[in-house]
Design a protein around this motif. Structure first.
Motif, PDB file in Angstrom:
ATOM      1  N   ILE A 189       0.867  -1.177   0.000  1.00  0.00           N
ATOM      2  CA  ILE A 189       0.000   0.000   0.000  1.00  0.00           C
ATOM      3  C   ILE A 189       0.902   1.225   0.000  1.00  0.00           C
ATOM      4  O   ILE A 189       1.885   1.278   0.756  1.00  0.00           O
ATOM      5  N   ILE A 190       0.628   2.166  -0.868  1.00  0.00           N
ATOM      6  CA  ILE A 190       1.538   3.292  -1.084  1.00  0.00           C
ATOM      7  C   ILE A 190       0.793   4.607  -0.868  1.00  0.00           C
ATOM      8  O   ILE A 190      -0.443   4.634  -0.757  1.00  0.00           O
ATOM      9  N   PRO A 191       1.541   5.733  -0.787  1.00  0.00           N
ATOM     10  CA  PRO A 191       0.879   7.042  -0.696  1.00  0.00           C
ATOM     11  C   PRO A 191      -0.041   7.252  -1.890  1.00  0.00           C
ATOM     12  O   PRO A 191       0.226   6.713  -2.966  1.00  0.00           O
ATOM     13  N   PRO A 192      -1.127   7.984  -1.738  1.00  0.00           N
ATOM     14  CA  PRO A 192      -1.488   8.807  -0.583  1.00  0.00           C
ATOM     15  C   PRO A 192      -2.169   8.048   0.562  1.00  0.00           C
ATOM     16  O   PRO A 192      -2.446   8.652   1.594  1.00  0.00           O
ATOM     17  N   LEU A 193      -2.464   6.771   0.390  1.00  0.00           N
ATOM     18  CA  LEU A 193      -3.134   6.038   1.469  1.00  0.00           C
ATOM     19  C   LEU A 193      -2.180   5.756   2.623  1.00  0.00           C
ATOM     20  O   LEU A 193      -2.585   5.793   3.792  1.00  0.00           O
ATOM     21  N   ALA A 194      -0.934   5.426   2.320  1.00  0.00           N
ATOM     22  CA  ALA A 194       0.073   5.203   3.363  1.00  0.00           C
ATOM     23  C   ALA A 194       0.773   6.541   3.621  1.00  0.00           C
ATOM     24  O   ALA A 194       1.482   7.058   2.753  1.00  0.00           O
ATOM     25  N   LEU A 195       0.585   7.086   4.801  1.00  0.00           N
ATOM     26  CA  LEU A 195       1.023   8.457   5.080  1.00  0.00           C
ATOM     27  C   LEU A 195       2.532   8.585   5.258  1.00  0.00           C
ATOM     28  O   LEU A 195       3.092   9.652   5.038  1.00  0.00           O
ATOM     29  N   GLY A 246       4.996   6.794   3.723  1.00  0.00           N
ATOM     30  CA  GLY A 246       5.761   6.153   2.664  1.00  0.00           C
ATOM     31  C   GLY A 246       5.211   4.792   2.314  1.00  0.00           C
ATOM     32  O   GLY A 246       4.292   4.283   2.965  1.00  0.00           O
ATOM     33  N   PRO A 247       5.756   4.137   1.292  1.00  0.00           N
ATOM     34  CA  PRO A 247       5.250   2.824   0.867  1.00  0.00           C
ATOM     35  C   PRO A 247       5.374   1.780   1.977  1.00  0.00           C
ATOM     36  O   PRO A 247       6.361   1.753   2.715  1.00  0.00           O
ATOM     37  N   MET A 248       4.362   0.923   2.098  1.00  0.00           N
ATOM     38  CA  MET A 248       4.338  -0.150   3.087  1.00  0.00           C
ATOM     39  C   MET A 248       4.258  -1.490   2.354  1.00  0.00           C
ATOM     40  O   MET A 248       3.472  -1.645   1.414  1.00  0.00           O
ATOM     41  N   LEU A 249       5.045  -2.444   2.808  1.00  0.00           N
ATOM     42  CA  LEU A 249       5.103  -3.751   2.161  1.00  0.00           C
ATOM     43  C   LEU A 249       5.042  -4.845   3.226  1.00  0.00           C
ATOM     44  O   LEU A 249       5.768  -4.780   4.224  1.00  0.00           O
TER      45      LEU A 249
END
Length: 461
Positions: free
Chosen positions: A191-197, A199-202
Motif C-alpha cells: 500500500i503506497i501514498p497517498p493512502l500510506a502516510l 511512505g510505501p508499506m510492504l
C-alpha cells in the motif's frame, strides 16, 4: 554476452578488454565463503562503494538483456563487472567486504535488493516494511526490528513494482493497494501514498520452503495425534470443511495440510485472490482472480470463478478464503454434489465463522429470510476447524466442531475437540492441550461406510 559486457566496462574505464587489475570475480565470490557473511547488512562505507559501483554498472549494462539469460549466468556477469569497477576505483575494501558489496549489487539487479537476506533466512516467517528506513521481521511468532533499510522511498517503490509486475499487477496513485505473490508462493501486500502516510508499506507472508505435513504439526504441538487422525478421516469421507482463525493464525497452512489427504484420483479446482495453495495432486486446476485494469474494467472476482468452476466438473472445490458475496455460491456448490469442499474464513470462534458467512451472503444483494439462510449454511457446512495464534507466538488448533443442524432459528454445533488452557508459565508459554470432549460425531457411522475405522474412544468416550 560476456564479451560485450566486458568490453563495455573496460572501454568505460580506458583499459584493454582482457586486462585484470585485481581479484577475479570467481575468487571474490568464493563458494567456500560463508553465505551468511555475504548476506550481512552493509556498513556505511560498504554502502557508499555499493552505490557508486551500482550506478556505474547501470551505465554499461543492458538490464533488458540480463533478463533474458539464466539467473546464475546473469549473476556471474554482474559479479565480473562489479569486481572490475571496484578494482578500477581502487576500492579500499577487504576480500570479505568486496564479497558483501558484490552480492548486494547482484541482489539489487536480479532480486529484491535489501530484502534478499531476509528472504534467504529460513527462520523469518513475515517481513514487514514500514517505509524505507523501518523493517521488521517475525521469528518464532515474535516481531523484531532489523537493521535492513532502503536508500529512500523511490528505492522501495522500485522493489514493490518489481514484485507486482511479475504477476501482471500494478500499483500507482490510481491503484494504491495491491495483493501479489513471490515466485515461491509467499503472499505480498503493498500500500503506497497517498493512502500510506509515511511512505510505501510492504508486507510479505513467507511460505516454508519445505511443505509442512500433518506429522510436522504434531511435532510442533499444533495438533495431537488423535486429532490428526480425525482430520484425515474428515477429508477422506468428503465432509465440507471451514478453517477459521484470525490473521496470521495459519489457516492457509492448515488448508494445504488438509488438502494432502485428498485422493490423487480426484479433480480439484482451487480459487484464490492470490495463488498460495500448494496442492500436490496431479489433477488440480488453479484459478486466480483478476483486478480491474487502468480503465476500471476487466475485473474477475472470486464469485465469477466459483460460478465458472461449477461448469468444470470439479470433484472438490478449494476456495482460498471466503471474504464476500462468493460465500453464497460456495454454499450452493457444497449443497449440490461438490462434497469435500474446503475454504477458510476470518473469525475468532466457530460460531463467529458461521455468523460471518451469513453476513457475507447478504453482500450478494440477494435477500434471504434468516431461518432459510441458516438452514442453507447448516446443510452445506459439516465441520469448522478453529486455528488460533496465541500470545506465546505459537499457532494451535483450538477447536474441531461439527454442525448438527437447526433447532428453531439457531444452528446447532457440537465441539468434538477443545483446547483446554491451563495458564502461562514463567517464560510466557501457554500451557494446555487439545482434548476430546466425549461427544461422538454424527459422521462416525459414515466413516464405517467408507471403510475408515476410528474407535469411539478417540472422542473421549
Amino acid at each position: 554476452m560476456a564479451v560485450g559486457l566486458s568490453s563495455n566496462i573496460n572501454s568505460a574505464n580506458g583499459n584493454k578488454p582482457n586486462s585484470r587489475t585485481g581479484p577475479s570475480p570467481v575468487n571474490s565470490l568464493d563458494s567456500k565463503a560463508p553465505e551468511e557473511s555475504a548476506r550481512r547488512t552493509l556498513d556505511e562505507r560498504e554502502n557508499e562503494w555499493k552505490m557508486s559501483t551500482y550506478q556505474k554498472l547501470l551505465e554499461v549494462m543492458d538490464l533488458a538483456l540480463i533478463s533474458t539469460i539464466p539467473e546464475e549466468h546473469a549473476r556471474s556477469q554482474i559479479a565480473e563487472i562489479a569486481t572490475r569497477i571496484l578494482n578500477e576505483d581502487s576500492a579500499t575494501l577487504s576480500q570479505e567486504q568486496r564479497r558483501r558489496v558484490i552480492r548486494t549489487i547482484e541482489d539489487e539487479v536480479m532480486g529484491l535488493g535489501p530484502l534478499e537476506p531476509l528472504l534467504a533466512d529460513s527462520t523469518v516467517s513475515d517481513i514487514l516494511v514500514n517505509g524505507a528506513k523501518s523493517v521488521y521481521v517475525e521469528r518464532k511468532g515474535r516481531l523484531e526490528k532489523t537493521d535492513v533499510t532502503f536508500h529512500d522511498d523511490n528505492h522501495l517503490m522500485n522493489i514493490i513494482d518489481r514484485i507486482v509486475s511479475a504477476v501482471g499487477r500494478r500499483v500507482d496513485e490510481s491503484s494504491p493497494m495491491v495483493d501479489a505473490r513471490l515466485a515461491d508462493g509467499s503472499r505480498v501486500n503493498a500500500i503506497i501514498p497517498p493512502l500510506a502516510l509515511d511512505g510505501p508499506m510492504l508486507s510479505i507472508r513467507r511460505f516454508a520452503v519445505e511443505r509442512l505435513s500433518m506429522d510436522d504439526m504434531i511435532d510442533f504441538g499444533t495438533v495431537t495425534e488423535t486429532a490428526a487422525q480425525v482430520l484425515k478421516a474428515i477429508i477422506e469421507v468428503r465432509l465440507n470443511v471451514i478453517v477459521s482463525g484470525g490473521t496470521g493464525a495459519g489457516k492457509t497452512t492448515m488448508l494445504n495440510i488438509l488438502s494432502s489427504f485428498i485422493s490423487h484420483q480426484q479433480r480439484i479446482v482451487t480459487i484464490e485472490d492470490s495463488a498460495e495453495l500448494q496442492l500436490q495432486q496431479p489433477h488440480v486446476v488453479r484459478l486466480e482472480t483478476r483486478p480491474p485494469n487502468i480503465e476500471n474494467k476487466g475485473e474477475i472476482t472470486q464469485r465469477d470463478l466459483v460460478r465458472n468452476s461449477l461448469r468444470m466438473r470439479p470433484e472438490r472445490i478449494v476456495l482460498g478464503e471466503v471474504r464476500g458475496a462468493e460465500a453464497l455460491d460456495m454454499l450452493q456448490a457444497m449443497n449440490t454434489g461438490h462434497d469435500g469442499s474446503l475454504t477458510t474464513v476470518h473469525a475468532n470462534t466457530p460460531r463467529d465463522a458461521l455468523g460471518r458467512i451469513e453476513t457475507m451472503v447478504s453482500m450478494s444483494g440477494i435477500s434471504f429470510p434468516p431461518k432459510a439462510l441458516r438452514a442453507q449454511i447448516a446443510s452445506a457446512v459439516d465441520i469448522v476447524i478453529q486455528i488460533e495464534r496465541q500470545e506465546d507466538g505459537r499457532r494451535r488448533l483450538v477447536s474441531i466442531s461439527e454442525i448438527n443442524g437447526m433447532e428453531g432459528d439457531i444452528i446447532t454445533m457440537s465441539e468434538l475437540f477443545r483446547f483446554d488452557r491451563e495458564g502461562v508459565d514463567e517464560e510466557g508459554n501457554v500451557l494446555g492441550g487439545l482434548c476430546a470432549t466425549g461427544i461422538v460425531p454424527t459422521f462416525h457411522k459414515s466413516l464405517k461406510h467408507h471403510g475408515i475405522d476410528l474407535p469411539v474412544e478417540m472422542f473421549g468416550v
